[in-house]
Design a protein around this motif. Structure first.
Motif, short mmCIF file in Angstrom:
data_model
loop_
_atom_site.label_atom_id
_atom_site.label_comp_id
_atom_site.label_asym_id
_atom_site.label_seq_id
_atom_site.Cartn_x
_atom_site.Cartn_y
_atom_site.Cartn_z
N GLU A 188 0.81 -1.14 0.10
CA GLU A 188 0.02 0.00 0.04
C GLU A 188 0.82 1.24 -0.04
O GLU A 188 0.39 2.46 -0.28
N MET A 189 1.98 1.23 0.35
CA MET A 189 2.90 2.28 0.19
C MET A 189 4.04 2.49 -0.80
O MET A 189 5.12 3.22 -0.77
N GLY A 190 3.81 1.30 -1.77
CA GLY A 190 4.86 1.09 -2.78
C GLY A 190 5.01 2.59 -3.71
O GLY A 190 5.96 2.86 -3.88
N SER A 191 4.04 3.49 -3.65
CA SER A 191 4.04 4.56 -4.57
C SER A 191 4.96 5.33 -4.07
O SER A 191 5.60 6.26 -4.68
N LEU A 192 5.16 5.41 -2.70
CA LEU A 192 5.93 6.44 -1.99
C LEU A 192 7.30 6.14 -2.05
O LEU A 192 8.13 7.07 -2.37
N ARG A 193 7.56 4.98 -2.43
CA ARG A 193 9.20 4.61 -2.64
C ARG A 193 9.63 5.11 -3.99
O ARG A 193 10.49 6.09 -4.04
N ASP A 194 8.70 5.08 -4.99
CA ASP A 194 9.01 5.92 -6.22
C ASP A 194 9.11 7.07 -6.13
O ASP A 194 9.82 7.93 -6.67
N ARG A 195 8.29 7.90 -5.49
CA ARG A 195 8.34 9.32 -5.22
C ARG A 195 9.66 9.61 -4.44
O ARG A 195 10.22 10.84 -4.92
N GLU A 196 9.91 8.97 -3.45
CA GLU A 196 11.23 9.46 -2.79
C GLU A 196 12.43 9.22 -3.63
O GLU A 196 13.52 9.91 -3.56
N VAL A 197 12.49 8.05 -4.37
CA VAL A 197 13.71 8.06 -5.52
C VAL A 197 13.59 9.24 -6.32
O VAL A 197 14.69 9.82 -6.54
N GLN A 198 12.40 9.51 -6.92
CA GLN A 198 12.39 10.84 -7.70
C GLN A 198 12.97 12.02 -6.90
O GLN A 198 13.88 12.92 -7.67
N LYS A 199 12.78 12.28 -5.82
CA LYS A 199 12.98 13.44 -5.15
C LYS A 199 14.66 13.21 -4.88
O LYS A 199 15.33 14.26 -4.85
N GLN A 200 15.22 12.07 -4.41
CA GLN A 200 16.34 12.01 -4.37
C GLN A 200 17.34 12.23 -5.60
O GLN A 200 18.28 12.88 -5.66
N ARG A 201 16.80 11.77 -6.78
CA ARG A 201 17.33 11.98 -8.00
C ARG A 201 17.60 13.64 -8.17
O ARG A 201 18.57 13.98 -8.81
N LEU A 202 16.42 14.12 -8.02
CA LEU A 202 16.42 15.63 -8.21
C LEU A 202 17.43 16.16 -7.31
O LEU A 202 18.19 17.15 -7.69
N GLY A 203 17.55 15.85 -6.15
CA GLY A 203 18.44 16.38 -5.03
C GLY A 203 19.76 16.32 -5.66
O GLY A 203 20.59 17.06 -5.75
N ILE A 204 19.93 15.02 -5.96
CA ILE A 204 21.51 14.68 -6.68
C ILE A 204 21.69 15.52 -7.88
O ILE A 204 22.87 16.00 -7.92
N PRO A 208 38.39 15.72 -9.03
CA PRO A 208 39.26 14.29 -9.21
C PRO A 208 38.26 13.21 -9.57
O PRO A 208 38.71 12.24 -9.74
N ALA A 209 36.86 13.68 -9.73
CA ALA A 209 35.87 12.76 -10.29
C ALA A 209 34.75 13.50 -11.07
O ALA A 209 34.39 14.60 -10.73
N PRO A 210 33.92 12.72 -12.03
CA PRO A 210 32.91 13.36 -12.42
C PRO A 210 31.89 14.20 -11.30
O PRO A 210 31.67 13.47 -10.28
N SER A 211 31.26 15.31 -11.40
CA SER A 211 30.55 15.90 -10.59
C SER A 211 29.32 15.13 -10.24
O SER A 211 28.86 15.25 -8.95
N GLU A 212 28.69 14.56 -10.82
CA GLU A 212 27.59 13.47 -10.60
C GLU A 212 27.82 12.47 -9.44
O GLU A 212 27.33 12.08 -8.66
N THR A 213 29.04 11.79 -9.68
CA THR A 213 29.69 10.89 -8.59
C THR A 213 29.99 11.67 -7.44
O THR A 213 29.39 10.83 -6.33
N LEU A 214 30.57 12.68 -7.35
CA LEU A 214 30.78 13.32 -6.15
C LEU A 214 29.46 14.05 -5.50
O LEU A 214 29.42 13.86 -4.15
N ALA A 215 28.50 14.33 -6.35
CA ALA A 215 27.17 14.72 -5.61
C ALA A 215 26.60 13.57 -4.93
O ALA A 215 25.75 13.56 -3.96
N HIS A 216 26.72 12.26 -5.58
CA HIS A 216 26.07 11.07 -4.80
C HIS A 216 26.83 10.97 -3.49
O HIS A 216 26.28 10.72 -2.64
N GLY A 217 28.31 11.11 -3.62
CA GLY A 217 29.04 10.85 -2.21
C GLY A 217 28.28 11.97 -1.14
O GLY A 217 28.23 11.71 0.02
N LEU A 218 28.29 13.36 -1.85
CA LEU A 218 28.02 14.39 -0.65
C LEU A 218 26.47 13.99 -0.31
O LEU A 218 26.20 14.51 0.87
N TYR A 219 25.65 13.66 -0.97
CA TYR A 219 24.13 13.44 -0.68
C TYR A 219 24.21 12.52 0.34
O TYR A 219 23.60 12.33 1.30
#
Length: 217
Positions: A121-137, A156-167
């Protein structure tokens, strides 16, 4: 009369969200029924369904009351007229202060991070949180790259990789603090973020001084 009716509706909605915080906090999300939330609020199930289509919708509205202001703060990373490194430091500082000092924010994040069981019943929330996380990154990726360009730093690495690390660093510290508040979230997070950014090649001495002056102003 129409204004009074609208105000009453908003008051009812807020009462239900307040009750959801209390009941979810006591029982967890999966074990809580809408009837229990209505009873805690002193209202009927019909009132719940007037404002929310199901429990996932109610949970989302409860989370949005505290996360939307934090998201809006991070969205300001897109401002282009200022030093992007200082902007990043200021946004992290703003977010961590709210989390550490605002009781509602702490309570709701605790429910969202620690008390949401993975049920259908909460499955849609997971997809929503994934999208919010991707937007934040994505916003962090752009911010780190803009800061590197502005300060002429070779990353020292691609900015997206570094963003994942900081997040992951910041999010992990928040979750750790929600589990065990035996350390100062603000000091620890800002120190860790400074160390991370320094490791990328940024000179934070001037930027941190300006950020501190802004936060104390």
């Amino acid at each position: 009369m129409a204004r009074r009716t609208k105000e009453d509706a908003l008051a009812t909605r807020d009462a239900l969200l307040d009750a959801a915080e209390r009941v979810f906090g006591r029982r967890g999300v999966a074990r809580t029924s809408l009837a229990e939330i209505a009873e805690d609020a002193g209202l009927t199930r019909g009132a719940v369904y007037w404002h929310f289509k199901d429990k996932a919708d109610l949970f989302t509205a409860m989370m949005d009351r505290v996360t939307l202001p934090l998201d809006a703060s991070m969205a300001r990373l897109a401002e282009v007229e200022r030093d992007p490194l200082i902007q990043l430091l200021e946004r992290v500082h703003e977010a961590v202060v709210v989390i550490a000092t605002d009781e509602r924010t702490r309570r709701v994040l605790e429910i969202g991070c620690l008390m949401v069981e993975q049920v259908a019943e909460m499955g849609s929330l997971r997809d929503r949180e994934v999208q919010k996380q991707r937007l934040g990154i994505q916003m962090l990726t752009q911010s780190i790259q803009r800061a590197a360009d502005y300060h002429r730093v070779t990353l020292p690495a691609p900015s997206e990789t570094l963003a994942h690390g900081l997040y992951g660093l910041a999010h992990g510290l928040v979750v750790q603090w929600l589990l065990d508040r035996s350390f100062d979230l603000r000091t620890t997070t800002l120190t860790a973020v400074d160390a991370y950014l320094s490791g990328l090649g940024f000179d934070l001495s001037q930027a941190r001084a300006q950020c501190t002056a802004h936060n104390q102003g």
